[in-house]
Design a protein around this motif. Structure first.
Motif, PDB file in Angstrom:
ATOM      1  N   ALA A  30       0.843  -1.205   0.000  1.00 20.52           N
ATOM      2  CA  ALA A  30       0.000   0.000   0.000  1.00 20.52           C
ATOM      3  C   ALA A  30       0.871   1.246   0.000  1.00 20.52           C
ATOM      4  O   ALA A  30       0.612   2.198  -0.741  1.00 20.52           O
ATOM      5  CB  ALA A  30      -0.932  -0.011   1.210  1.00 20.52           C
ATOM      6  N   ARG A  31       1.921   1.248   0.828  1.00 17.32           N
ATOM      7  CA  ARG A  31       2.847   2.393   0.858  1.00 17.32           C
ATOM      8  C   ARG A  31       3.488   2.600  -0.508  1.00 17.32           C
ATOM      9  O   ARG A  31       3.564   3.722  -1.001  1.00 17.32           O
ATOM     10  CB  ARG A  31       3.945   2.185   1.914  1.00 17.32           C
ATOM     11  CG  ARG A  31       3.582   2.674   3.288  1.00 17.32           C
ATOM     12  CD  ARG A  31       4.802   2.770   4.194  1.00 17.32           C
ATOM     13  NE  ARG A  31       5.394   1.489   4.494  1.00 17.32           N
ATOM     14  CZ  ARG A  31       5.085   0.737   5.542  1.00 17.32           C
ATOM     15  NH1 ARG A  31       4.169   1.142   6.403  1.00 17.32           N
ATOM     16  NH2 ARG A  31       5.686  -0.408   5.748  1.00 17.32           N
ATOM     17  N   ARG A  32       3.951   1.501  -1.110  1.00 14.59           N
ATOM     18  CA  ARG A  32       4.589   1.616  -2.428  1.00 14.59           C
ATOM     19  C   ARG A  32       3.621   2.189  -3.456  1.00 14.59           C
ATOM     20  O   ARG A  32       3.987   3.059  -4.251  1.00 14.59           O
ATOM     21  CB  ARG A  32       5.114   0.254  -2.892  1.00 14.59           C
ATOM     22  CG  ARG A  32       6.411  -0.153  -2.225  1.00 14.59           C
ATOM     23  CD  ARG A  32       7.078  -1.329  -2.924  1.00 14.59           C
ATOM     24  NE  ARG A  32       6.211  -2.477  -3.097  1.00 14.59           N
ATOM     25  CZ  ARG A  32       6.111  -3.497  -2.245  1.00 14.59           C
ATOM     26  NH1 ARG A  32       6.840  -3.515  -1.154  1.00 14.59           N
ATOM     27  NH2 ARG A  32       5.304  -4.505  -2.496  1.00 14.59           N
ATOM     28  N   ALA A  33       2.381   1.716  -3.442  1.00 16.21           N
ATOM     29  CA  ALA A  33       1.382   2.204  -4.410  1.00 16.21           C
ATOM     30  C   ALA A  33       1.093   3.687  -4.181  1.00 16.21           C
ATOM     31  O   ALA A  33       1.024   4.467  -5.139  1.00 16.21           O
ATOM     32  CB  ALA A  33       0.099   1.384  -4.304  1.00 16.21           C
ATOM     33  N   LEU A  34       0.948   4.088  -2.924  1.00 11.70           N
ATOM     34  CA  LEU A  34       0.663   5.494  -2.642  1.00 11.70           C
ATOM     35  C   LEU A  34       1.854   6.386  -2.956  1.00 11.70           C
ATOM     36  O   LEU A  34       1.680   7.497  -3.469  1.00 11.70           O
ATOM     37  CB  LEU A  34       0.214   5.671  -1.183  1.00 11.70           C
ATOM     38  CG  LEU A  34      -1.173   5.113  -0.867  1.00 11.70           C
ATOM     39  CD1 LEU A  34      -1.451   5.169   0.632  1.00 11.70           C
ATOM     40  CD2 LEU A  34      -2.258   5.844  -1.648  1.00 11.70           C
ATOM     41  N   LEU A  35       3.060   5.912  -2.692  1.00 14.77           N
ATOM     42  CA  LEU A  35       4.240   6.707  -3.024  1.00 14.77           C
ATOM     43  C   LEU A  35       4.379   6.874  -4.540  1.00 14.77           C
ATOM     44  O   LEU A  35       4.770   7.951  -5.015  1.00 14.77           O
ATOM     45  CB  LEU A  35       5.503   6.080  -2.436  1.00 14.77           C
ATOM     46  CG  LEU A  35       5.655   6.234  -0.924  1.00 14.77           C
ATOM     47  CD1 LEU A  35       6.787   5.361  -0.397  1.00 14.77           C
ATOM     48  CD2 LEU A  35       5.858   7.691  -0.533  1.00 14.77           C
ATOM     49  N   ALA A  36       4.055   5.839  -5.293  1.00 14.12           N
ATOM     50  CA  ALA A  36       4.088   5.955  -6.761  1.00 14.12           C
ATOM     51  C   ALA A  36       3.063   6.984  -7.225  1.00 14.12           C
ATOM     52  O   ALA A  36       3.340   7.813  -8.099  1.00 14.12           O
ATOM     53  CB  ALA A  36       3.824   4.594  -7.411  1.00 14.12           C
TER      54      ALA A  36
END
Length: 172
Positions: A30-36
């Motif tokens: 989720a963090r990776r998706a939001l950071l992208a």
């Protein structure tokens, strides 16, 4: 969830998908998706997207300093947001209703960092804005959290709250 009458918003849908992923118990994807998404939106992008994304991304960080950074970004974006823009997503949204939660989250992170005086200033702001909350489950949840954080500040307690967003996640 979006208002069915609202214009489709792929960015909000992607934010929602990432939030759901995080609520399934594994915050890292989720963090990776939001950071992208953050990289796509940019620091000067749509304030509604920035506010929403940063607010949810803060909840995915157990470290209070990291969460605080995202909470401040959410507050900054809210300050640039208009009711008109928020209502493009959902007709009932008012920016004033965002502030109690935004101030609460900043206060809670400052408290967890041991900055109790600064935390007290932000929890005061949260309390001053609670009249903008709806009289529903969300409003009740935020008001209760404001009370909990106020008590923790008064007690000089830096421990994470059991009721905080993401608190049910394992820290593994």
């Amino acid at each position: 969830m979006t208002d069915p009458a609202a214009t489709p918003d792929p960015t909000m849908e992607a934010i929602g998908d990432a939030v759901l992923l995080g609520r399934e118990g594994d915050p890292e994807p989720a963090r990776r998706a939001l950071l992208a998404l953050w990289r796509q939106i940019g620091v000067a992008g749509d304030p509604f997207h920035r506010c929403t994304l940063a607010h949810y991304l803060a909840d995915l960080h157990e470290d209070p300093a990291s969460a605080l950074m995202w909470d401040v970004r959410a507050l900054d974006a809210a300050d640039a947001l208009t009711d008109e823009r928020a209502q493009q997503h959902h007709a009932g949204l008012r920016v004033a209703g965002f502030y109690p939660s935004l101030y609460l989250n900043i206060a809670d992170n400052l408290r967890r960092l041991g900055a109790f005086e600064a935390a007290a200033e932000y929890i005061d702001r949260a309390e001053q804005h609670t009249s903008a909350l709806p009289d529903d489950a969300y409003g009740t949840t935020v008001r209760s959290a404001v009370s909990e954080v106020r008590q923790a500040i008064d007690d000089r307690d830096p421990a994470p709250r059991a009721s905080a967003p993401g608190a049910a996640r394992s820290s593994a």
